[in-house]
Write a protein that holds these residues in place. Structure first.
Motif, PDB file in Angstrom:
ATOM      1  N   ASN A  39      25.694  42.093  33.698  1.00 46.39           N
ATOM      2  CA  ASN A  39      26.420  41.835  34.947  1.00 46.39           C
ATOM      3  C   ASN A  39      25.403  41.670  36.086  1.00 46.39           C
ATOM      4  O   ASN A  39      24.245  42.093  35.994  1.00 46.39           O
ATOM      5  CB  ASN A  39      27.444  42.940  35.221  1.00 46.39           C
ATOM      6  CG  ASN A  39      26.816  44.211  35.771  1.00 46.39           C
ATOM      7  OD1 ASN A  39      26.416  44.278  36.935  1.00 46.39           O
ATOM      8  ND2 ASN A  39      26.703  45.228  34.913  1.00 46.39           N
ATOM      9  N   PRO A  53      41.273  44.767  38.169  1.00 48.38           N
ATOM     10  CA  PRO A  53      41.740  43.437  38.590  1.00 48.38           C
ATOM     11  C   PRO A  53      42.657  43.436  39.805  1.00 48.38           C
ATOM     12  O   PRO A  53      42.532  42.548  40.660  1.00 48.38           O
ATOM     13  CB  PRO A  53      42.456  42.892  37.341  1.00 48.38           C
ATOM     14  CG  PRO A  53      42.624  44.042  36.413  1.00 48.38           C
ATOM     15  CD  PRO A  53      41.602  45.067  36.769  1.00 48.38           C
ATOM     16  N   GLY A  62      40.753  43.346  42.767  1.00 46.42           N
ATOM     17  CA  GLY A  62      39.849  42.201  42.864  1.00 46.42           C
ATOM     18  C   GLY A  62      38.407  42.535  42.535  1.00 46.42           C
ATOM     19  O   GLY A  62      37.492  41.835  42.979  1.00 46.42           O
ATOM     20  N   GLN A  63      38.183  43.590  41.753  1.00 46.88           N
ATOM     21  CA  GLN A  63      36.797  43.927  41.393  1.00 46.88           C
ATOM     22  C   GLN A  63      36.192  42.776  40.602  1.00 46.88           C
ATOM     23  O   GLN A  63      36.684  42.409  39.537  1.00 46.88           O
ATOM     24  CB  GLN A  63      36.734  45.220  40.570  1.00 46.88           C
ATOM     25  CG  GLN A  63      35.285  45.617  40.254  1.00 46.88           C
ATOM     26  CD  GLN A  63      35.177  46.897  39.431  1.00 46.88           C
ATOM     27  OE1 GLN A  63      36.183  47.496  39.064  1.00 46.88           O
ATOM     28  NE2 GLN A  63      33.966  47.306  39.144  1.00 46.88           N
ATOM     29  N   ALA A  64      35.105  42.207  41.149  1.00 46.59           N
ATOM     30  CA  ALA A  64      34.484  41.048  40.507  1.00 46.59           C
ATOM     31  C   ALA A  64      33.284  41.442  39.662  1.00 46.59           C
ATOM     32  O   ALA A  64      32.977  40.765  38.683  1.00 46.59           O
ATOM     33  CB  ALA A  64      34.073  40.038  41.579  1.00 46.59           C
TER      34      ALA A  64
END
Ligand code: AMP
Length: 124
Positions: free
Chosen positions: A14, A101, A104-106
């Motif tokens: 990541n 989600p 909005g955790q990217a």
């Protein structure tokens, strides 16, 4: 539930893991043996800093347990210190931890947003 389990699995490639390894550049404002802080590339406030632990996982607060109380507590204290060093303490600031989600955790590496430097508007 296999999906939830997969979502909690740490992905060592990541973006923040790559920043920690020095494979991607970052504008660092603070670091110690447990965490680093750097400016968000797409700031949502005049000052927008991300504070991340060096450890790999849990990927969000969803995976936290009692055993994590120490380092998570220290992370929040570090955030307060960085905010003060950035001149945000007098007028205030917002700390945000997106988890999963719906939030909005990217990036699937636990991180704390430090937002300030101007009025942020109502939120929660
Ligand atoms: P979140 O939605 O809580 O997962 O937030 C991820 C944040 O990481 C967003 O605010 C992005 O703008 C920020 N971001 C993504 N890639 C980078 C990067 N390479 N350097 C700095 N910030 C980044």
């Amino acid at each position: 539930m296999p999906e939830a389990h997969d979502a909690q699995r740490y992905d060592p490639n990541n973006v923040f893991a790559r920043i920690l390894r020095g494979e991607l550049p970052s504008d660092r404002v603070y670091e110690d043996d447990e965490c680093i802080a750097f400016r968000d590339v797409d700031p949502a406030a005049p000052t927008h800093i991300l504070l991340i632990p060096r450890r790999a996982g849990p990927v969000s607060t969803v995976g936290l347990g009692e055993q994590d109380a120490g380092w998570v507590g220290r992370l929040v204290v570090r955030a307060a210190r960085i905010a003060a060093e950035q001149g945000l303490a007098e007028r205030g600031y917002r700390l945000v931890l997106n988890a999963g989600p719906d939030a909005g955790q990217a990036v699937p590496h636990l991180h704390l947003h430090i937002l300030g430097g101007g009025e942020l508007g109502p939120f929660a």
